[in-house]
Design an enzyme around this catalytic site. Structure first.
Site, PDB file in Angstrom:
ATOM      1  N   ASP A   1       0.842  -1.183   0.000  1.00 46.80           N
ATOM      2  CA  ASP A   1       0.000   0.000   0.000  1.00 46.80           C
ATOM      3  C   ASP A   1       0.882   1.239   0.000  1.00 46.80           C
ATOM      4  OD1 ASP A   1      -2.093   1.861   0.374  1.00 46.80           O
ATOM      5  OD2 ASP A   1      -1.873   1.729   2.546  1.00 46.80           O
TER       6      ASP A   1
ATOM      7  N   ASP B   1       0.533   5.263   0.171  1.00 46.91           N
ATOM      8  CA  ASP B   1      -0.453   6.267   0.501  1.00 46.91           C
ATOM      9  C   ASP B   1       0.251   7.616   0.525  1.00 46.91           C
ATOM     10  OD1 ASP B   1      -2.233   7.986   1.945  1.00 46.91           O
ATOM     11  OD2 ASP B   1      -3.280   6.154   2.589  1.00 46.91           O
TER      12      ASP B   1
ATOM     13  N   ASP C   1       3.326   1.274   3.342  1.00 47.99           N
ATOM     14  CA  ASP C   1       2.751   1.276   4.676  1.00 47.99           C
ATOM     15  C   ASP C   1       2.911  -0.128   5.264  1.00 47.99           C
ATOM     16  OD1 ASP C   1       1.370   2.076   6.890  1.00 47.99           O
ATOM     17  OD2 ASP C   1      -0.606   1.808   5.986  1.00 47.99           O
TER      18      ASP C   1
END
Lengths: 368, 386
Positions: free
Chosen positions: B98, B100, B289
């Site tokens: 992920d 972000d 992440d």
């Protein structure tokens, strides 16, 4: 029978051979066959000295060796302690490691001077389903490959980041889905594969059937003595002072030998490291104490980590009786007559001494 | 969000779901499903521990419920609808990454536009994919725009799905170069009786450092001598003498350096290597992440569903079309591009969608529907009466 099975009784083919033979483990136990005594020795030595190799290899036939493995698994299951299982599996793996290194180094003809067939690296890789996962790099200068590439997933499954910085994936040469490792590191991964195979399914339920209950009952004396051994090991000393000049003569002697010679026998290295761990030294400090010795830092680290289990408790260092049994009890002095454990010796020596400066603080002062 | 806005968005999400075919992930029946419905109030309640059997047909379910957010588990289970994690019987999990915008070190979320954050995030995505494809040789990759502030990569190669959380952490640390031992990038090789310090060029951060070093070698070999020396002396600890030794090695012995030999340039070259290594890490790590990758039971947004905080589509991106992919164009559902609607904006703002900037006044505005949906989903506007 295949002599390799006696040497590596955790091989699938070895297990199948035992199953295919008409040998009944219950009958072996009932008649107190040598395999039972050897099975007990396996577990005993695992708990005491971190190895499952026989003290006297001449005493046992290959058949005893092979059959002692399932017996040992029954014993460990009956002792029913997570620590016993963990230590037993680690000891079987460490023993296998010593053996396969001897075998692999024996040369390409597969025959040692004794005429015994040696296992090959390929056989081992095959046994653990790693044949497609490990590729040798073509040797550059050496006669045989010294570097290998192992599939990323396999590396991550077997290697433990806790083994040290260099095992961390981030510090590895990773390319095209493979991790580059040295020959010794491949051996370490194989040892881990053995450890997992041995630990798999342990402990299992022995009791619960009429036959199982009878077996458990017949093994009760063995179980009792193994449990005592575990309890004995449970004693921990509250020592956290390092003063090498106050070490008992046996440990002084071993430390000196470690500094002089590269190779201590496995049980001696075990005794010394267990003692140092037991008096509160951590891995880095032990490495520092061995600094001027020819001992391999990684080997020291490995052994120290192995002696410490996850719960933070430690493998107790061997008693005087064990030290005597291994011929490591030397230069006895007056205090030795009053104690039965090297730790007790050291505890008493510390209590008698005045103004002891911890070696670790001395080290810091000399750096400053 | 008021009732009218909520009802409007739920209705339009439903229209969207009725107009598309959602392609379920592989082994959809072995996964846990979750969604967040359009309920009043600020609290969000996730409905989870559902299996595909509970939902019925996925397309029908989405069209019927038109959830605000829709998720599926990275993990595959024996019994995905069991109410406890232990009861589910974990089997394996996709390896999920992920990215972000909130976690990009160089991005201040307060000061950067939504579009700007997504551009920076896509750069990080390229770096991530380079490591996943070059170093790890993963082949079964699904790249997804999250519909919000970033990107997801789902890896489903055979060799990785059974990895436990600790092994996944090793992968995360590699990608982020956490705990990288810079000294360890150079190793001492024994040849006969001589030893030679060598960069570990066969893979990992050593190889990346080596590539950057070779670029510098080529560049400085083509540069005027004095400029090249000045360039090298910009580094701490490298004075005239060391710079001359390094440049001499670059010019006379480039093959040795191509082979990873860092003995030839003296101690100065080894300092240069460490400095290049640090720059390389800075330039080529991806700030993924960590918990998303290490949590093997996590729920991830369903590609094809709508993100309830933007009204944008969680969009699968064809690996070869990544360069052209523009989330602010390609993730806007066609369904919301046809008409105009009236909204009541909280404050003056601007929205960049479909390649055009829409200025919004505080109060009532008539805007393209996708712009209105975006602002309402974010909570910056309410639906006004038509």
């Amino acid at each position: 029978m295949n002599p390799l099975h006696a040497r590596y009784p955790f091989f699938d083919a070895a297990r199948e051979a035992v199953e295919a033979s008409d040998v009944s483990l219950a009958a072996l136990v009932a008649e107190s066959a040598p395999a039972v005594a050897r099975g007990r020795e396996r577990v005993e030595r695992a708990l005491r000295a971190g190895t499952t190799a026989p003290e006297d290899p001449g005493e046992w036939s290959p058949r005893d060796e092979l059959l002692s493995y399932p017996i040992a698994r029954i014993l460990v299951s009956l002792v029913d302690s997570a620590a016993a299982v963990r230590k037993y599996a680690a000891a079987e793996a460490a023993t296998a490691h010593e053996r396969f290194v001897t075998d692999f180094e024996a040369g390409d003809d597969g025959l040692r001077s004794t005429g015994r067939r040696a296992a090959s690296l390929d056989e081992f890789l095959d046994e653990f389903g790693l044949d497609d996962e490990v590729t040798a790099e073509p040797p550059t200068t050496a006669r045989r490959p010294e570097t290998f590439r192992v599939g990323l997933g396999t590396y991550l499954r077997l290697a433990d980041a806790g083994w040290g910085e260099r095992w961390r994936l981030v510090n590895r040469e990773v390319a095209a889905g493979a991790v580059r490792i040295e020959r010794e590191e491949l051996y370490r991964l194989l040892e881990e594969a053995v450890r997992r195979r041995v630990a798999e399914g342990l402990p299992f339920e022995v009791r619960g059937s009429a036959g199982g209950d009878r077996l458990a009952e017949a093994l009760e004396p063995e179980i009792e003595s193994l449990r005592e051994l575990l309890a004995d090991r449970g004693r921990t000393w509250r020592i956290d002072t390092v003063a090498p000049e106050l070490f008992p003569p046996c440990m002084k002697h071993l430390l000196e030998r470690a500094r002089r010679e590269a190779e201590l026998e496995a049980h001696s290295a075990f005794a010394l490291t267990a003692f140092l761990t037991g008096i509160g030294m951590d891995t880095d400090e032990i490495v520092e104490l061995y600094r001027d010795s020819p001992l391999d830092e990684e080997a020291i680290r490995y052994q120290t980590e192995y002696l410490r289990d996850e719960t933070g408790s430690q493998y107790a260092s061997p008693s005087c009786a064990t030290m005597q049994a291994y011929g490591d009890c030397v230069n006895r002095d007056d205090r030795c007559e009053t104690i039965s454990h090297p730790m007790t010796y050291y505890e008493a020596a510390l209590a008698d001494a005045d103004g002891v400066v911890d070696w670790r603080e001395r080290a810091e002062e000399s750096e400053a | 969000m008021d009732d009218r806005t909520r009802a409007y968005l739920q209705g339009r999400f439903g229209d969207y779901y009725r107009s598309v075919d959602i392609v379920a992930p592989p082994a959809a029946g072995d996964r846990e499903w979750g969604h967040i419905p359009w309920t009043a109030g600020t609290g969000t309640t996730m409905v989870r521990h559902q299996s595909l059997l509970d939902l019925g047909d996925l397309g029908d379910f989405l069209a019927r419920e038109a959830p605000r957010h829709a998720y599926f588990s990275a993990a595959r289970y024996a019994d995905p609808s069991a109410s406890t994690m232990d009861g589910k019987g974990w089997r394996e999990a996709d390896l999920v990454f992920d990215l972000d915008a909130d976690h990009l070190p160089a991005i201040d979320p307060e000061a950067t536009s939504y579009g700007g954050m997504l551009v920076a995030c896509k750069d990080a995505l390229r770096r991530l994919l380079d490591i996943l494809e070059t170093d790890f040789a993963f082949e079964d990759l699904e790249v997804v725009f999250s519909g919000g502030r970033g990107y997801h990569v789902h890896v489903r190669d055979d060799g990785v799905r059974d990895l436990d959380s600790e092994a996944r952490r090793e992968i995360v640390d590699y990608v982020r170069a956490v705990d990288l031992d810079f000294d360890g990038l150079v190793t001492t090789v024994q040849t006969g009786t001589t030893t030679r310090r060598t960069l570990r060029t066969e893979g990992g951060w050593g190889r990346r450092t080596h590539e950057a070093l070779l670029e510098l070698v080529e560049e400085l070999r083509a540069t005027d001598e004095q400029d090249a020396l000045d360039r090298l002396r910009e580094l701490d600890g490298i004075g005239e003498g060391r710079a001359t030794t390094i440049l001499g090695a670059f010019r006379r012995n480039p093959d040795a350096i191509r082979a990873g030999n860092v003995e030839v340039g003296g101690p100065g070259l080894r300092m240069l290597v460490e400095s290049i290594a640090r720059e390389t890490v800075e330039r080529e790590t991806a700030p993924i992440d960590e918990p998303v990758t290490t949590d093997t039971k996590r729920l991830i947004r369903l590609p094809g569903s709508l993100h309830g905080g933007t009204g944008l589509r969680v969009t699968r991106i064809d690996r070869d079309a990544l360069d052209e992919f523009d989330p602010l164009v390609d993730a806007v559902p066609d369904r919301f591009t046809g008409g105009e609607i009236r909204i009541d904006a909280r404050a003056e703002t601007a929205v960049d969608l479909l390649g055009e900037r829409t200025k919004i006044e505080a109060g009532e505005n008539t805007v393209r529907e996708c712009v209105g949906v975006f602002l309402m989903a974010r909570g910056d506007a309410e639906k006004a009466r038509e």
